[in-house]
Each structure stands twice: as C-alpha cells, then as structure tokens.
Design a protein around this motif. Structure first.
Motif, PDB file in Angstrom:
ATOM      1  N   GLU A  61      47.579 -56.892  59.859  1.00 49.33           N
ATOM      2  CA  GLU A  61      47.785 -57.163  58.433  1.00 49.33           C
ATOM      3  C   GLU A  61      47.786 -55.817  57.722  1.00 49.33           C
ATOM      4  OE1 GLU A  61      44.807 -59.636  56.709  1.00 49.33           O
ATOM      5  OE2 GLU A  61      45.470 -61.421  57.782  1.00 49.33           O
ATOM      6  N   TYR A  62      48.783 -55.609  56.885  1.00 50.10           N
ATOM      7  CA  TYR A  62      48.846 -54.397  56.085  1.00 50.10           C
ATOM      8  C   TYR A  62      48.712 -54.813  54.626  1.00 50.10           C
ATOM      9  CZ  TYR A  62      50.185 -49.721  54.637  1.00 50.10           C
ATOM     10  OH  TYR A  62      50.180 -48.453  54.092  1.00 50.10           O
ATOM     11  N   GLU A  63      47.668 -54.332  54.000  1.00 48.16           N
ATOM     12  CA  GLU A  63      47.354 -54.714  52.617  1.00 48.16           C
ATOM     13  C   GLU A  63      47.397 -56.233  52.450  1.00 48.16           C
ATOM     14  OE1 GLU A  63      49.966 -52.240  50.209  1.00 48.16           O
ATOM     15  OE2 GLU A  63      48.508 -50.585  50.327  1.00 48.16           O
ATOM     16  N   GLY A  64      46.842 -56.948  53.417  1.00 46.28           N
ATOM     17  CA  GLY A  64      46.705 -58.399  53.338  1.00 46.28           C
ATOM     18  C   GLY A  64      47.897 -59.215  53.802  1.00 46.28           C
ATOM     19  N   GLU A  65      49.011 -58.555  54.141  1.00 45.26           N
ATOM     20  CA  GLU A  65      50.193 -59.275  54.613  1.00 45.26           C
ATOM     21  C   GLU A  65      50.357 -59.093  56.115  1.00 45.26           C
ATOM     22  OE1 GLU A  65      53.960 -59.095  52.400  1.00 45.26           O
ATOM     23  OE2 GLU A  65      52.891 -57.721  51.048  1.00 45.26           O
ATOM     24  N   ARG A  80      54.403 -46.685  59.918  1.00 52.23           N
ATOM     25  CA  ARG A  80      53.065 -46.525  59.337  1.00 52.23           C
ATOM     26  C   ARG A  80      51.983 -46.458  60.412  1.00 52.23           C
ATOM     27  NH1 ARG A  80      53.611 -50.418  53.998  1.00 52.23           N
ATOM     28  NH2 ARG A  80      55.724 -49.789  53.608  1.00 52.23           N
ATOM     29  N   PHE A 124      57.230 -52.842  57.331  1.00 53.44           N
ATOM     30  CA  PHE A 124      55.962 -52.171  57.618  1.00 53.44           C
ATOM     31  C   PHE A 124      56.076 -51.088  58.693  1.00 53.44           C
ATOM     32  CE2 PHE A 124      55.020 -56.420  56.050  1.00 53.44           C
ATOM     33  CZ  PHE A 124      54.171 -56.131  54.999  1.00 53.44           C
ATOM     34  N   GLU A 166      41.192 -49.099  55.054  1.00 54.94           N
ATOM     35  CA  GLU A 166      41.496 -49.537  53.684  1.00 54.94           C
ATOM     36  C   GLU A 166      42.810 -50.313  53.564  1.00 54.94           C
ATOM     37  OE1 GLU A 166      42.960 -45.504  54.474  1.00 54.94           O
ATOM     38  OE2 GLU A 166      40.933 -46.298  54.509  1.00 54.94           O
ATOM     39  N   LYS A 167      43.752 -50.136  54.484  1.00 57.15           N
ATOM     40  CA  LYS A 167      45.041 -50.822  54.395  1.00 57.15           C
ATOM     41  C   LYS A 167      45.336 -51.735  55.575  1.00 57.15           C
ATOM     42  CE  LYS A 167      47.245 -47.445  51.474  1.00 57.15           C
ATOM     43  NZ  LYS A 167      48.516 -47.112  50.925  1.00 57.15           N
ATOM     44  N   LEU A 168      44.865 -51.371  56.760  1.00 62.33           N
ATOM     45  CA  LEU A 168      45.253 -52.065  57.978  1.00 62.33           C
ATOM     46  C   LEU A 168      44.086 -52.808  58.607  1.00 62.33           C
ATOM     47  CD1 LEU A 168      47.525 -52.516  60.115  1.00 62.33           C
ATOM     48  CD2 LEU A 168      46.652 -50.460  61.259  1.00 62.33           C
ATOM     49  N   THR A 169      44.339 -54.047  58.990  1.00 66.24           N
ATOM     50  CA  THR A 169      43.374 -54.854  59.731  1.00 66.24           C
ATOM     51  C   THR A 169      44.069 -55.378  60.975  1.00 66.24           C
ATOM     52  OG1 THR A 169      42.292 -55.559  57.686  1.00 66.24           O
ATOM     53  CG2 THR A 169      41.887 -56.909  59.644  1.00 66.24           C
ATOM     54  N   LYS A 210      39.711 -52.133  61.266  1.00 64.85           N
ATOM     55  CA  LYS A 210      39.896 -52.292  59.826  1.00 64.85           C
ATOM     56  C   LYS A 210      39.729 -50.935  59.152  1.00 64.85           C
ATOM     57  CE  LYS A 210      38.454 -55.119  55.894  1.00 64.85           C
ATOM     58  NZ  LYS A 210      39.777 -55.540  55.519  1.00 64.85           N
TER      59      LYS A 210
END
Length: 171
Positions: free
Chosen positions: A55-59, A93, A90, A7-10, A5
């Motif tokens: 997930e990138y920014e929650g998507e 990135r 996506f 700030e943008k990617l999980t 995790k």
C-alpha cells in the motif's frame, strides 16, 4: 501482521478485498484478468502461497506471491517468486524492491534459494533488469514455453508463457 511500514509504504498480507482492487486495476489497463485468480490468491494464503500487498499512502500499489515450492521448471521444490506487479501509477518508487526484500526474508526461513520465471518480451524488461540487479542468475536451461524447455528452432509465441528461469542464493 505488518511486514514493513514507513511514512508512505506498508507491506502486509493480502486481504479478501484486495482481489477486487487488483482485478479492477488490471481491467483498467485493458488487460483481461480473471477475478477468480486473485480470489484464489487470497484463499490459498497459508496453504502453499503467501501474498504480500504493498500500500502506498493507503492505496493498494502492488503485490507479489511466494509459493512454497515450484511445481514446474528446473527448480522443483524450491520456493518460487510469483506474479510480482506494481501498478503503473506507483512504479519507480522502490516498491518492487521492498516487496522482494520481504519475500526473500520469508523464503530464507525455509530455504537457502528462491527461484522465478521471468517473461521474455519487452513488457518484462523492467523485471528482467530488477532481478539481475538483485543477484538472480539465469539457470542455463534456456527458454521455456508453456512450462517446458523450448528446443532449438522450435516455434513459439512471445507471450506471457515464454520464460527464462532464474534463482538466487539467500544465505
């Protein structure tokens, strides 16, 4: 559990609702996916398959599966990278690389090698370059089609079942 995790990617394990998201995304590309395929990915979690979802920014942005052991190809019994995909919106990135970082770390817990089969047509060009850059090497068995080595001058179709096998030493 969260594998990664920032700030943008999980990167996390697949959840049941991901199957529909993956299916809908591929359908929107004009592809002909099977919802059952992705439902099976979820159902097989912990039973020979681990599916990692980005997930990138929650998507939901992509996924990859680690199979405990290749059942076909030149590397039977070796952990197998399967179905690495990053959705078009996506790409570029670093998501595929991060998915592979997590997958390779998991594979290294049980094996010193991981393998994969990559498609030969141009739709797999980015994946071919990525795997070589990450240290995957061709095994030298030539082109495989429909899970069998393709003999010299044998006819085939340049479809998703025409592959080259690669492996990478992890330790």
């Amino acid at each position: 559990m969260i594998y990664y995790k920032n700030e943008k990617l999980t990167i996390r394990p697949m959840i049941e609702s991901d199957a529909q998201v993956i299916y809908d995304t591929y359908l929107s590309y004009g592809w002909h996916p099977s919802l059952e395929t992705y439902q099976n990915y979820f159902a097989e979690q912990g039973n020979g398959r681990t599916t990692f979802v980005a997930e990138y920014e929650g998507e939901v942005a992509g996924h990859v599966s680690l199979l405990d052991a290749a059942k076909s190809g030149p590397f039977p019994g070796i952990p197998l990278v399967s179905d690495l995909r990053v959705f078009f919106a996506f790409q570029k990135r670093g998501i595929a690389s991060r998915l592979l970082d997590i997958l390779e770390a998991e594979a290294a817990k049980t094996s010193d090698t991981v393998c994969l089969a990559v498609g030969c047509h141009s739709g797999y060009g980015a994946a071919q370059r990525l795997y070589v850059t990450r240290g995957y090497n061709f095994d030298g068995s030539g082109v495989w089609w429909n899970d069998k080595p393709l003999g010299e001058y044998e006819p085939c179709e340049n479809d998703d079942d025409l592959n080259l096998w690669m492996s990478k030493k992890l330790k």
